[in-house]
Scaffold this active site. Structure first.
Site, PDB file in Angstrom:
ATOM      1  N   LYS B  73     -28.953  50.232-107.063  1.00 14.93           N
ATOM      2  CA  LYS B  73     -28.885  48.769-107.119  1.00 14.93           C
ATOM      3  C   LYS B  73     -27.432  48.310-106.981  1.00 14.93           C
ATOM      4  O   LYS B  73     -26.517  48.954-107.517  1.00 14.93           O
ATOM      5  CB  LYS B  73     -29.476  48.273-108.441  1.00 14.93           C
ATOM      6  CG  LYS B  73     -29.713  46.773-108.510  1.00 14.93           C
ATOM      7  CD  LYS B  73     -30.389  46.389-109.837  1.00 14.93           C
ATOM      8  CE  LYS B  73     -30.603  44.884-109.965  1.00 14.93           C
ATOM      9  NZ  LYS B  73     -31.239  44.533-111.261  1.00 14.93           N
ATOM     10  N   SER B 148     -35.108  41.369-110.983  1.00 14.81           N
ATOM     11  CA  SER B 148     -34.077  41.305-109.971  1.00 14.81           C
ATOM     12  C   SER B 148     -33.929  42.581-109.136  1.00 14.81           C
ATOM     13  O   SER B 148     -33.332  42.532-108.060  1.00 14.81           O
ATOM     14  CB  SER B 148     -32.740  40.996-110.642  1.00 14.81           C
ATOM     15  OG  SER B 148     -32.334  42.046-111.494  1.00 14.81           O
ATOM     16  N   SER B 172     -36.203  43.270-115.219  1.00 19.89           N
ATOM     17  CA  SER B 172     -35.753  43.413-113.833  1.00 19.89           C
ATOM     18  C   SER B 172     -36.056  44.750-113.178  1.00 19.89           C
ATOM     19  O   SER B 172     -35.896  44.889-111.966  1.00 19.89           O
ATOM     20  CB  SER B 172     -34.248  43.146-113.738  1.00 19.89           C
ATOM     21  OG  SER B 172     -34.010  41.754-113.728  1.00 19.89           O
TER      22      SER B 172
END
Lengths: 472, 477, 92
Positions: B73, B148, B172
């Site tokens: 990420k 997210s 997330s």
């Protein structure tokens, strides 16, 4: 109208740690720009603080040195504000649960000044302003240098109290090994909060905060100026504005720093990256036990138990190493007065002349103790003792050996002296005549001549006795 | 291919690390134009890493992660590789150090295929707030991935990596795992070091794993957990080895079903999750009805705490030391304002504003402080439940993945949709989400298993058991 | 109650700035968001606010300095620098 000033202090002291408070960069004064910086102290994204154990310990020691309570539980908070010397845009500090609370220091006149709290925080970086190009250049070497902030209650009423407090606190922090307390270098900084009120009133006025004070003398001048300034405002029917003012040492005045658009709202909240710290009873006890005797205690011991004059006692304690040396010496030879005299006289002069530190001395307290013993026990004369000390200071060595090698050992046999004195009386017939006719002042001169002739090892007391006898 | 099999194939040299990496890079090239799951693809570096990995394998020194191609990420700092947080603010930011998780994995020569897309600064549940464009769901590209960690979830679902590192502050990892039909593990707070994770809300953030199965998340967790000198909030309590789970007997376990979690979810979600509960019951597990009464406060408390911390954490972005610097601004104050105005997106600005509201003088006690009181209470209520249960079963999200543009522009609607996931972060617990069914629209439905602190083993094992008997559909793309 | 003035104040604290239209939109968003947040206001204040578990003093980092980073690394991501420093417009 006559006014009474009301003064409180906020003192920042840089802690004598090896590394910074939240990272492992070296904690050191000065250096080339941005050379002691890492991702942590420059506030790079993704980094986290790592609390330095020694910073916590030194803050606790500062608390013990000022009779504070050291709290077993203390926690960190974030103080949020934007300034280019603060790369994270928040300062890690202690707000709700500071490490130390409720201390005090007794100042001139026997008055207690209360210390509200001592907390740990991090220093900010430095900005150099380039007026020509209208920019500032940021150097983060000082970011994350460990600080304590000592906050007093507004208990001061005179400049003398403030100055005495500052001198005492600087000394105590040095004794405790917390801070080197160099105001001129900024390792000890003070902000003065000052307001005035009519004499007899007990309602505090609006206060101004004065910054940029880098000596005890400057503190006195700044306060005097502020009292004057605020009095003038009130006398003319004005009101004092709450603001931060900067002291200008060259002009001896204070000027308002441009006030911010709005009042600060620091939005303190618990620092989520640092768990609170817990002391055990044993850990606290260990720190308490590792504290040296504080200067005010030493002063009392020197004046009361040792009978030293207070000026002498003050002078000895003003340097911890010097005072330690004194203590070690009198432990071996408890001739308090003579040790003090020799140290404050000959030793201090040599130290001052050479710029050397007590820790650089080439001889041990035991040597000094021996020297004092030799001098008071008539092995060497007082003057010879000074000469011997000078040799010890320059080259080291044992006083007995130096005395022997240089012929300082006093000749305590009167038989040889008689001839010397007879010769002096003959050679200085005029002076002898003058003395005998009542001019006592010439005795010193005749004595000097006798000492000179008798040589280094002569015992002045013997010569004096013999000379007095012969001149009768 | 699961990670254990991949390991075997690499070790037995049935496939080379370079071939494996190249096959993923090819697939990324083919599919990611449409999905937009990666912000940065590290083509050359990945091949170099694969070569180094192969050397390690050839010399007989391969570790568990040598040569495995993963995605990371884009809020996890990677030394020398752009780490943007999907923000204009950090569009060109190149970290000068590695996050601890990367350091650990790099030691064994893992292969990083690239950095995945996300909601800007991890603030969002749609992955549509990225400065680099939104991410599309591999099951249906007209739909969101959730967020997210939407890029991470999509990269796993579409087969564009073997596994992915994400981060979870309020759901997330789990919620996009649910939306994209993969497995997402959010470890206990403190289990995995946060060093190098660009902070959103420090007291809630935790690095997690998205993968094809619970077993794979355990495999990855094994490589990243542990007390880290660099993170004072990391813990030594993790017991370790999350890979020996197959065949664990879970039939004696008690599974808590907290009723409040089923109130606001759609019927199909409720039905699917309760069906999973029945599956466990059939295995012999005891289902225990339980309650988390303070759930009604959870979303508000979560948004106040996380936004307060975010407001502070994001204050460092001023355009001076790193990040976007506006050309405007005569003085310091103007420059920061201009840089932040131009560098941050709308949702980030809202969170900063909300956070400063919660912290500012006059509001602090009523908002921030009360939120932390609720936090204490929620932790206590979880502790009470765990007196009686081993794991807790809940939905992961109230709905399946919705259409792009449908609700991500309504902040309140978005915030309320986090109801099922935020309490786990508030309490610092581990949780895992896996697919337990499909909605009418064909989109995956997620269920979450929450465990006791530092007991990832149990939730991974319970999740793994379910997955063995569940027929997961492949993503369409 | 939320209003434009409060939005302006928060914008200043946040070091953000908005056009008038943006300010209205933000005020509207914040009004709706705060309405949800208001839920916490009535919570039982006798409950203890959450705090991280404390660590013992003995487990804190030992005070030993290590290497710092090379200055050029520290400055690498800065847009404008001069010599070894970050350049900041004048602080008013």
């Amino acid at each position: 109208m006559r006014y009474q000033p009301v003064i409180g202090l906020e003192i920042h002291a840089e802690l004598l740690t090896d590394s910074k408070v939240f990272c492992t960069c070296q904690n050191e004064f000065g250096g080339s720009e941005n050379t002691r910086v890492c991702p942590r102290c420059s506030g790079m994204p993704g980094t986290l603080p790592l609390l330095n154990q020694n910073a916590v310990k030194l803050a606790a020691r500062a608390g013990i040195a000022t009779d504070c309570t050291v709290n077993k539980y203390s926690a960190f908070d974030r103080k949020n504000y934007f300034y280019p010397d603060l790369p994270k845009a928040y300062q890690i500090t202690q707000f709700e649960s500071p490490i130390c609370t409720n201390g005090h220091i007794t100042v001139v006149g026997g008055k207690d000044i209360r210390i509200n709290r001592i907390h740990i925080e991090e220093d900010a970086g430095k900005l150099v302003h380039d007026d020509y190009e209208g920019v500032s250049l940021a150097d983060y070497n000082r970011c994350g240098v460990p600080l304590i902030e000592i906050v007093t209650e507004p208990d001061f009423r005179t400049i003398e109290e403030v100055q005495d407090f500052m001198e005492q606190i600087a000394l105590r922090l040095k004794y405790a090994g917390v801070c080197d307390a160099r105001m001129e270098q900024g390792s000890l900084r003070v902000d003065v909060n000052i307001s005035i009120m009519p004499v007899g009133s007990d309602v505090f006025g609006t206060r101004a905060e004065i910054k940029n004070l880098n000596s005890v003398k400057a503190i006195g001048r700044a306060i005097a100026y502020e009292i004057e300034r605020q009095s003038e405002i009130l006398d003319n029917g004005g009101t004092v504005v709450q603001e931060t003012r900067r002291f200008n040492d060259n002009h001896g005045n204070t000027k308002a720093l441009r006030s911010k658009e709005e009042a600060h709202d620091y939005r303190y909240f618990p620092e989520p990256d640092i768990p609170p710290v817990l002391f055990t009873d044993e850990e606290l006890e260990e720190i308490v036990n590792s504290m040296p005797e504080m200067p005010q205690k030493r002063f009392a011991r020197y004046t009361k138990a040792y009978g030293l004059p207070s000026d002498d006692a003050s002078l000895i304690i003003s340097n911890k190493d010097f005072s330690d040396f004194y203590d070690e010496t009198v432990k071996i030879n408890p001739d308090y007065k003579q040790v003090s005299n020799l140290m404050l006289g000959e030793l201090l002069r040599n130290l001052n002349d050479s710029g050397a530190a007590v820790t650089d001395l080439k001889f041990a307290p035991s040597d000094l103790a021996k020297l004092v013993e030799m001098s008071s026990g008539s092995t060497v004369s007082k003057n010879a003792a000074k000469d011997i000390l000078k040799i010890m200071f320059d080259n080291g060595g044992k006083p007995e050996e130096i005395a022997k090698e240089n012929g300082f050992i006093m000749d305590n046999d009167a038989s040889g002296l008689e001839a010397v004195i007879d010769k002096v009386i003959v050679d200085n017939a005029d002076s002898v005549e003058s003395y005998k006719s009542g001019n006592a002042k010439v005795f010193g001169f005749i004595m000097g001549q006798a000492m000179r002739l008798a040589g280094k090892g002569a015992n002045p007391k013997l010569i004096k006795d013999l000379l007095t006898e012969k001149l009768k | 291919m699961d990670l254990v099999t991949m390991r075997e194939k690499l070790d037995k040299k049935e496939i080379s690390a370079v071939e494996l990496t190249q096959s993923y890079l090819d697939k990324i090239k083919e599919k990611d134009k449409e999905l937009n799951s990666y912000i940065t693809v590290c083509e050359d570096a990945a091949i170099e890493q694969a070569k180094a990995a192969q050397e390690m394998i050839d010399s007989g020194n391969a570790g568990a992660f040598t040569g495995l191609p993963i995605s990371v990420k884009d809020n996890i700092c990677t030394n020398g590789v752009k780490t943007t947080c999907a923000s204009k603010m950090l569009a060109d930011f190149v970290p000068i150090y590695d996050a601890t998780v990367m350091e650990k994995l790099n030691k064994e020569k893992i292969v990083m295929l690239g950095k995945t897309n996300m909601d800007e600064f991890a603030m969002g549940g749609s992955s549509q707030t990225s400065y680099f464009g939104g991410v599309k769901n591999p099951y249906d590209t007209s739909r969101v991935t959730g967020g997210s960690s939407g890029g991470a979830a999509a990269s796993v679902a579409a087969g564009l990596c073997a596994a992915a590192l994400g981060s979870d502050t309020g759901g997330s990892v789990r919620q996009p795992a649910s939306f994209c039909g993969v497995t997402g593990l959010k470890p206990t707070y403190g289990a995995v070091s946060r060093w190098g994770l660009i902070a959103f809300a420090s007291s809630l953030d935790q690095i997690g794993v998205l993968a094809n199965s619970a077993a794979d998340t355990g495999y990855m967790l094994n490589g990243i957990y542990g007390r880290d000198f660099n993170d004072a909030t990391s813990s030594a309590k993790s017991k370790g080895d999350y890979t020996r789970l197959a065949g664990t007997d879970i039939s004696k376990l008690k599974i808590g079903i907290p009723k409040e979690f089923f109130d606001g979810v759609t019927d199909e979600v409720k039905t699917a999750v309760l069906k999973a509960a029945d599956y466990y019951k059939a295995l012999g597990c005891e289902l225990v009805e339980c309650s988390l009464p303070s759930l009604e406060y959870a979303v508000s408390a979560y948004y106040l705490i996380s936004s307060a911390e975010a407001a502070s954490n994001l204050s460092r972005f001023d355009g001076i030391k790193y990040g976007y610097r506006s050309g405007l601004g005569e003085d310091f104050n103007d420059l920061i304002k201009a840089s932040r105005r131009e560098g941050f997106g709308d949702e980030v600005k809202r969170r900063i504003m909300l956070g400063n509201y919660a912290l500012c003088s006059g509001y602090y006690d009523a908002y921030y402080k009360n939120a932390t009181r609720i936090r204490t209470q929620i932790r206590k209520e979880y502790a009470d439940i765990f007196e009686k249960c081993n794991v807790i079963l809940t939905p992961t999200a109230p709905t399946t993945a919705y259409k792009i543009g449908e609700q991500e522009h309504d902040p309140v609607k978005m915030y309320l949709a986090d109801i099922c996931t935020v309490t786990v972060n508030i309490a610092g617990l581990p949780a895992i989400s896996t697919t337990c069914g499909y909605g009418e629209n064909g989109m995956p439905i997620g269920m979450s298993l929450t465990g006791r602190a530092f007991d990832e083993q149990t939730i991974i094992a319970v999740c793994d058991r379910f997955e063995r008997d569940f027929d997961r559909k492949e993503a369409r793309i | 109650m939320f209003n434009t003035e409060l939005t302006r104040h928060l914008a200043e604290l946040s070091k953000l700035e908005f056009t008038d239209a943006e300010l209205d939109k933000m005020t509207n968003d914040m009004t709706n968001i705060i309405a949800v947040m208001d839920k916490v206001c009535g919570f039982d204040t006798s409950k203890k606010p959450y705090a991280l578990d404390a660590v013992d003093y003995k487990d804190l980092r030992r005070d030993e300095h290590g290497e710092s980073y090379p200055t050029e690394k520290i400055l690498e991501n800065a847009d404008i620098k001069r010599g070894a420093t970050f350049v900041v417009p004048k602080v008013v």
